[in-house]
Design an enzyme around this catalytic site. Sequence first.
Site, PDB file in Angstrom:
ATOM      1  N   SER A 134       0.837  -1.200   0.000  1.00  0.00           N
ATOM      2  CA  SER A 134       0.000   0.000   0.000  1.00  0.00           C
ATOM      3  C   SER A 134       0.875   1.255   0.000  1.00  0.00           C
ATOM      4  O   SER A 134       1.604   1.493  -0.957  1.00  0.00           O
ATOM      5  CB  SER A 134      -0.957  -0.041   1.199  1.00  0.00           C
ATOM      6  OG  SER A 134      -1.959   0.939   1.081  1.00  0.00           O
ATOM      7  N   ASP A 148      -9.241  -4.418  -6.004  1.00  0.00           N
ATOM      8  CA  ASP A 148      -8.813  -3.580  -4.881  1.00  0.00           C
ATOM      9  C   ASP A 148      -9.816  -2.444  -4.663  1.00  0.00           C
ATOM     10  O   ASP A 148      -9.971  -1.581  -5.514  1.00  0.00           O
ATOM     11  CB  ASP A 148      -7.420  -3.018  -5.165  1.00  0.00           C
ATOM     12  CG  ASP A 148      -6.808  -2.302  -3.977  1.00  0.00           C
ATOM     13  OD1 ASP A 148      -7.550  -1.981  -3.027  1.00  0.00           O
ATOM     14  OD2 ASP A 148      -5.588  -2.054  -3.993  1.00  0.00           O
ATOM     15  N   HIS A 163      -7.497  -5.371  -1.530  1.00  0.00           N
ATOM     16  CA  HIS A 163      -6.280  -4.646  -1.145  1.00  0.00           C
ATOM     17  C   HIS A 163      -5.257  -5.581  -0.513  1.00  0.00           C
ATOM     18  O   HIS A 163      -4.056  -5.479  -0.761  1.00  0.00           O
ATOM     19  CB  HIS A 163      -6.639  -3.519  -0.186  1.00  0.00           C
ATOM     20  CG  HIS A 163      -5.547  -2.515   0.009  1.00  0.00           C
ATOM     21  ND1 HIS A 163      -4.976  -1.820  -1.038  1.00  0.00           N
ATOM     22  CD2 HIS A 163      -4.899  -2.087   1.123  1.00  0.00           C
ATOM     23  CE1 HIS A 163      -4.035  -1.015  -0.573  1.00  0.00           C
ATOM     24  NE2 HIS A 163      -3.972  -1.162   0.725  1.00  0.00           N
TER      25      HIS A 163
END
Length: 814
Positions: free
Chosen positions: A675, A748, A782
């Site tokens: 991330s 995501d 994610h």
Amino acid sequence: MRKEALTSLLIMLLVAVLSADFKIMASEGYRLPEKRIVDIVDTPNPPQISVNPAGKTALLVEYTSQLSLADLAEPMAKLAGVRILTRFNIPHRSYYVVKIRLLDLETREIKDFELPEGARFGYPTWSPDGRYFLSANYKPDGCQVWLFDPNKMAGKPIGPARINSVLLGPFWWSQDSKRVFIPLTIENRGQPPAPPLIPESPEIQETSGSVCRVRTYQDLLHTSYDERLFEYYATCQIVEIDINNNQVRQIGTPGLITSFTSSPDENYHLVKILEQPFSRIVPHSQFAHRYEIWNADGKLLKLLAQLPPGEEIPIEGVQEGMRNPFWQRLKPASLCWIEALDGGDPNRKADFRDVLKILDAPFDKPEREIIRLPMRYSGLDFLDRENMALIWDYDRDTRWIKGRLIDMAKTNAASESKEIFSRNYYDQYQDEGNLVYYTKPDGQSLAILEEDAWVYLEGRGATPDGYQPFLRRYNINTGEKQEIFRSGLEALESFVDFSSNSRDAVITSREDVENPRNFFLREIKDRKAAEPVELTAYPAPAPELKKVKKELIKYQREDGVPLSGTLYYPIDYKPGQRYPTVVWAYPREYTDIKTAGQVRTATNQYARISGISVLFFVLRGYAVLDNAEIPVVGDPLTANDTFVEQITAGARAAVDKLVELGIADRERIGVAGHSYGAFMVANLLAHTDLFAAGIAQSGAYNRTLTPFGFQGERRTFWEAPDVYIKLSAFTHANKINEPLLMIHGQDDPNPGTFPIQSQRMFGAIKGHGGTAKLVVLPYESHSYDARESILHVLAEMFDWFDQHVKNRQRSLKK
């Protein structure tokens, strides 16, 4: 035939020429790492524990360590910011409970509950009186609540098999433990709306003068059909079920109910209901809504507030009007809520940001103002005495948080409030811990308060040597502390719960470098915890992990900022030998050097490795610097002006320390992150030559695609275009001359990390002749949940760093 042969030969030559410049990856299917890695990934998670509110027993809850690709491929509707499993009518889940066991805290006997073969349950919830517990059984033909009786060691379904937990939890107990509330789908609702064969209209949005600065959300509503589908799946009917006779009673009317709580006397219900028109630019949590008070039967008594969609809420701001309503504990029916005094705008100067108000039943008089807060409201803890509470507020600029003791019976509690806690939110060394709660037999959850002065606090206990969790008593009048228990450095032991409301013993979880986490009981004598007695004895999931050596290392950035990380040595480490090394980091933001340099790790834990952890590299001849601190320090408004310079300095300090220790070869160090950590990785490869290669998972690389802020950045693209461009690794793709592996979930949903971020970044690197690989995982979000995906990612990461880090010197010599 000669012409066909010549054509085939030309095609073969063309493919060969193209393959010389571009690697055209044929489908290889899902890959597997070596068997020992697979075995560790497949090791079940250690159980969670849930202590009976009445004491004497606890549940040991075992759950899935990963899902399957088939789970992720379940039909799903992505609507209004929620992903709905349409065959189940529940939100997407990342785990299921597969075994529930009962632990007798006195005899330490463990017994298994009988569950249906192959059943998948949700997390169990005890009744307030501790006689039963509930759990949801998730089945595609209809999800249903089950009631379990510990005395019979068995459970049974109650109520219709029509749970609708799209916007609410699957169930909740009444405070007398005799009834259960469940949101159900509408009976005989029919089939979902059929999609139109052709578009019903163009997709149209319009703006005129209003300022709407919203984050880049995904899974939003786009069409009228989306709206109908959302209403179909999200509309629920609240029912109340008597657990003794299974009698079902409807409460109120069906609606898009997102919150339903009962007053302590259970004569009223506070209900939040979504309203049309639905927004197309924010998720359902910011849709227009109203708050209502119903009587016990569900009849509307009072409309409290109607609020518009949150499209115009300022960045890092809050909505005007009523927000966060809740019932006051230890009062029959007093409703509390917060209102902004600054228009919800953190940029507006104001003496007071928020106000706490109360309205007493029968709700026919004006509300009372209790306290005005100089900073933004961030929570309230009710203590076990009527009208006593601890209210918290937080300043986003200084990152300061305060806890004030108030008497809610006072009209103006501010003048008599007492500041109990005050610190920088990120200053872990000064964190006094969290209030310990208990559940009263009448169902009310309250912070423990003894002798009208002593509360219990439990915390992680951050120190310069690592975490040392604690349990202590704290006198809110004098500030005196009584340490009941504190973990040493030889093992990591954390408070879980009291074994009963008499508070004469505590349950802890304990682990060390050789022994995995298990649960222990410590009697409390003279306000001190006695030696631990073992409650469970789960064996080491992977005995070879006992051999993993690790240590806390400390070093400094060139500007004096102290840094740290946990260094894991290769499984067969030999002193004096240098190894390929992986640095795993996430760039956190701090306002000052003091908090940025604090140690946020523990080296006395068992080295349990799971999922796609880079710690697997220690089993393959690598050293790993885990959670390397690479902070960004400064004024929150301008800290990102030097983001690149600061992450470069932090990374350089880590590399220099690893080389100084003699563990790492400077030419064979890779960097990895997830991330915002992936964003850091790409920038480090673009702006430095510190690393041989990088791995970036679920990252964002082009900040112009998040123009109204990202992470801690408050300025918009138009207010700070140079910063957005400078921080966008995409705009520096021509400088990335080290190999970069990018991994991204195809679905995501995280704001800002759309899969297109990785796709465009890969194209940019490829267009400049760089070395990169993009792995897009079907159905993943994610983070990555499916076993197939997890194992494939590990295989890809091992291959990438083996080729570009471990064997880099060998390839250079050739």
